[in-house]
Design an enzyme around this catalytic site. Structure first.
Site, short mmCIF file in Angstrom:
data_model
loop_
_atom_site.label_atom_id
_atom_site.label_comp_id
_atom_site.label_asym_id
_atom_site.label_seq_id
_atom_site.Cartn_x
_atom_site.Cartn_y
_atom_site.Cartn_z
N LYS A 11 6.03 3.31 28.56
CA LYS A 11 6.46 3.22 27.16
C LYS A 11 7.67 4.10 26.86
O LYS A 11 8.07 4.94 27.67
CB LYS A 11 5.28 3.59 26.26
CG LYS A 11 4.12 2.60 26.36
CD LYS A 11 3.00 2.99 25.43
CE LYS A 11 1.86 2.00 25.46
NZ LYS A 11 0.78 2.37 24.51
N TYR A 51 1.71 -7.63 20.99
CA TYR A 51 0.57 -6.90 20.44
C TYR A 51 -0.12 -7.65 19.31
O TYR A 51 -0.86 -7.05 18.52
CB TYR A 51 1.01 -5.51 19.99
CG TYR A 51 1.26 -4.56 21.15
CD1 TYR A 51 0.20 -4.07 21.91
CD2 TYR A 51 2.55 -4.17 21.49
CE1 TYR A 51 0.42 -3.22 22.98
CE2 TYR A 51 2.77 -3.30 22.56
CZ TYR A 51 1.71 -2.84 23.30
OH TYR A 51 1.92 -1.99 24.35
N ASN A 114 1.53 7.41 24.06
CA ASN A 114 0.63 7.70 25.19
C ASN A 114 1.16 7.23 26.55
O ASN A 114 0.38 6.98 27.46
CB ASN A 114 -0.76 7.15 24.91
CG ASN A 114 -0.80 5.65 24.78
OD1 ASN A 114 0.16 4.96 25.06
ND2 ASN A 114 -1.94 5.14 24.35
N HIS A 117 0.94 1.54 29.20
CA HIS A 117 0.03 0.45 28.81
C HIS A 117 -0.43 -0.23 30.08
O HIS A 117 0.35 -0.36 31.04
CB HIS A 117 0.76 -0.58 27.93
CG HIS A 117 0.03 -1.89 27.81
ND1 HIS A 117 -0.87 -2.13 26.81
CD2 HIS A 117 0.05 -3.00 28.59
CE1 HIS A 117 -1.38 -3.36 26.97
NE2 HIS A 117 -0.83 -3.90 28.05
N GLU A 128 -0.61 -11.31 29.88
CA GLU A 128 0.43 -10.31 29.74
C GLU A 128 1.52 -10.45 30.80
O GLU A 128 2.71 -10.32 30.50
CB GLU A 128 -0.18 -8.90 29.77
CG GLU A 128 -1.01 -8.61 28.54
CD GLU A 128 -1.62 -7.21 28.54
OE1 GLU A 128 -2.12 -6.81 27.48
OE2 GLU A 128 -1.60 -6.52 29.58
#
Length: 141
Positions: A11, A51, A114, A117, A128
């Site tokens: 990310k 998302y 964080n 993913h 995905e």
């Protein structure tokens, strides 16, 4: 255990820290192979579509804002039990609860920023992977 493919996203926070190589090295060190990879800056529409499963949740807008805040490194990881192995390497979503030595414990700032993913199930991984790497864009081993 079966050979699986899973999607992994490094990310914007981790890309900004210049730790892509360190994170990829952890995946490779655990026996996962990179079958496809690209560095991209997601559009708002792409992030919202990816998302969409979280669209009704209160964190959706912040998640999308974060994911479009800078480039992301998207990869397909392949190996025995790749989905669970990736999730174990990532650690808990909240880096304060992540086990020492996991990616999130070492590189993430918060539950929102964080670092990574990863797909959570074979069905999710298939969707995905095809979202970011349609057709023949994944290396066949």
């Amino acid at each position: 255990m079966a050979i699986e493919r899973t999607l992994s996203i490094i990310k914007p926070d981790a890309v900004a820290k210049n730790v892509i190589g360190q994170i990829v090295a952890r995946f490779e060190g655990a026996g996962l192979k990179v079958a496809a990879a690209k560095l991209v800056h997601l559009s708002r529409a792409e992030a919202e579509q990816f998302y969409a499963v979280h669209a009704a949740r209160p964190f959706f807008k912040d998640l999308v804002d974060f994911m479009v805040s800078g480039p992301v490194f998207i990869q397909v990881l392949e190996g025995e039990g790749a989905i669970q192995k990736n999730r174990d390497l990532m650690g808990a979503t909240d880096p304060k609860k992540a086990a020492p030595g996991t990616i999130r414990a070492d590189f993430a700032e918060s539950i929102d920023a964080n670092a990574v993913h990863g797909s959570d199930a074979p069905e999710t991984a298939a969707v995905e992977v095809s979202f970011f790497f349609p057709g023949m864009n994944v290396y066949a081993r």
